[in-house]
Design a protein around this motif. Sequence first.
Motif, PDB file in Angstrom:
ATOM      1  N   CYS A  93       0.842  -1.195   0.000  1.00  0.00           N
ATOM      2  CA  CYS A  93       0.000   0.000   0.000  1.00  0.00           C
ATOM      3  C   CYS A  93       0.875   1.242   0.000  1.00  0.00           C
ATOM      4  CB  CYS A  93      -0.888   0.033   1.244  1.00  0.00           C
ATOM      5  SG  CYS A  93      -2.001  -1.363   1.431  1.00  0.00           S
ATOM      6  N   ARG A  94       0.511   2.216  -0.813  1.00  0.00           N
ATOM      7  CA  ARG A  94       1.222   3.490  -0.892  1.00  0.00           C
ATOM      8  C   ARG A  94       0.198   4.609  -1.032  1.00  0.00           C
ATOM      9  NH1 ARG A  94       4.549   0.256  -0.058  1.00  0.00           N
ATOM     10  NH2 ARG A  94       6.480  -0.252  -1.114  1.00  0.00           N
ATOM     11  N   GLY A  95       0.687   5.830  -0.929  1.00  0.00           N
ATOM     12  CA  GLY A  95      -0.158   6.982  -1.183  1.00  0.00           C
ATOM     13  C   GLY A  95      -0.224   7.932  -0.017  1.00  0.00           C
ATOM     14  N   VAL A 127      -0.978  -2.604  -4.733  1.00  0.00           N
ATOM     15  CA  VAL A 127      -0.756  -3.725  -5.645  1.00  0.00           C
ATOM     16  C   VAL A 127      -0.725  -5.016  -4.827  1.00  0.00           C
ATOM     17  CG1 VAL A 127       0.534  -2.357  -7.329  1.00  0.00           C
ATOM     18  CG2 VAL A 127       1.776  -3.612  -5.597  1.00  0.00           C
ATOM     19  N   PHE A 128      -1.130  -6.099  -5.482  1.00  0.00           N
ATOM     20  CA  PHE A 128      -1.106  -7.419  -4.860  1.00  0.00           C
ATOM     21  C   PHE A 128      -1.283  -8.453  -5.958  1.00  0.00           C
ATOM     22  CE2 PHE A 128      -5.400  -5.697  -4.651  1.00  0.00           C
ATOM     23  CZ  PHE A 128      -6.169  -6.696  -5.212  1.00  0.00           C
ATOM     24  N   ASP A 129      -1.047  -9.712  -5.605  1.00  0.00           N
ATOM     25  CA  ASP A 129      -1.422 -10.780  -6.523  1.00  0.00           C
ATOM     26  C   ASP A 129      -2.396 -11.702  -5.813  1.00  0.00           C
ATOM     27  OD1 ASP A 129       0.339 -13.520  -5.949  1.00  0.00           O
ATOM     28  OD2 ASP A 129       1.418 -11.710  -5.369  1.00  0.00           O
ATOM     29  N   PHE A 162      -6.934   6.601 -14.186  1.00  0.00           N
ATOM     30  CA  PHE A 162      -5.503   6.360 -14.338  1.00  0.00           C
ATOM     31  C   PHE A 162      -4.824   6.378 -12.973  1.00  0.00           C
ATOM     32  CE2 PHE A 162      -6.444  10.815 -14.450  1.00  0.00           C
ATOM     33  CZ  PHE A 162      -5.465  11.405 -13.664  1.00  0.00           C
ATOM     34  N   VAL A 163      -3.576   5.948 -12.954  1.00  0.00           N
ATOM     35  CA  VAL A 163      -2.723   6.099 -11.773  1.00  0.00           C
ATOM     36  C   VAL A 163      -1.797   7.278 -12.062  1.00  0.00           C
ATOM     37  CG1 VAL A 163      -1.009   5.041 -10.276  1.00  0.00           C
ATOM     38  CG2 VAL A 163      -2.800   3.617 -11.296  1.00  0.00           C
ATOM     39  N   TYR A 222       2.581   7.016  -5.542  1.00  0.00           N
ATOM     40  CA  TYR A 222       1.564   6.086  -6.038  1.00  0.00           C
ATOM     41  C   TYR A 222       2.164   4.973  -6.890  1.00  0.00           C
ATOM     42  CZ  TYR A 222      -1.110  10.267  -4.906  1.00  0.00           C
ATOM     43  OH  TYR A 222      -1.630  11.370  -4.275  1.00  0.00           O
ATOM     44  N   ARG A 223       3.455   5.056  -7.190  1.00  0.00           N
ATOM     45  CA  ARG A 223       4.074   4.102  -8.120  1.00  0.00           C
ATOM     46  C   ARG A 223       5.312   3.406  -7.569  1.00  0.00           C
ATOM     47  NH1 ARG A 223       2.659   4.192 -13.383  1.00  0.00           N
ATOM     48  NH2 ARG A 223       1.010   5.621 -13.917  1.00  0.00           N
ATOM     49  N   ASP A 224       5.729   3.712  -6.384  1.00  0.00           N
ATOM     50  CA  ASP A 224       6.970   3.177  -5.817  1.00  0.00           C
ATOM     51  C   ASP A 224       6.746   1.759  -5.274  1.00  0.00           C
ATOM     52  OD1 ASP A 224       9.564   2.997  -4.896  1.00  0.00           O
ATOM     53  OD2 ASP A 224       9.151   4.069  -3.044  1.00  0.00           O
TER      54      ASP A 224
END
Length: 147
Positions: free
Chosen positions: A53-55, A69-71, A93-94, A100-102
């Motif tokens: 988790c980020r943001g 992100v996760f799987d 979009f992101v 938000y992308r790291d």
Amino acid sequence: MRKRVWYLIVGAAVAGVMAPVGRFLWMINSQTVARAEWEHGVVLPGSVRDLQCRGDANRLIGDRGASTVFDMDAGDLAGFEAGLPGRVGFRTFVPGNGEYRDFRFPWSGAGPSETFNCASATGDWLHVEVWPMGGGRVGVWIYTDWN
């Protein structure tokens, strides 16, 4: 005796307020399914792994976002997609901001196999990408935006 009762009442009131605040502060800085579900307003399947988790959604006011992100098992994808909020008529979009992308992505590839532009239960909109991984797993990237 009256002072002691008063202290107990005040102490219980303070504890009743501080416990939820403490849980909230812990959750917004954690890497947990509970945080992701709270920020994005979605229910994640039990097969989620490698969650990140980020943001800056913890700011609670102003322009901010939450990115996760996760799987998960590919077999859980249909149920996850069915639980997404309704679609919106514009492209989501992101943002390019680093917060938000790291990520250390658990997948690689040229691009997502599916993208959903959704309404959001918690923010202004929800962006969902599904990435192929193989081995019965898919990668998912979700982003919620507040303007």
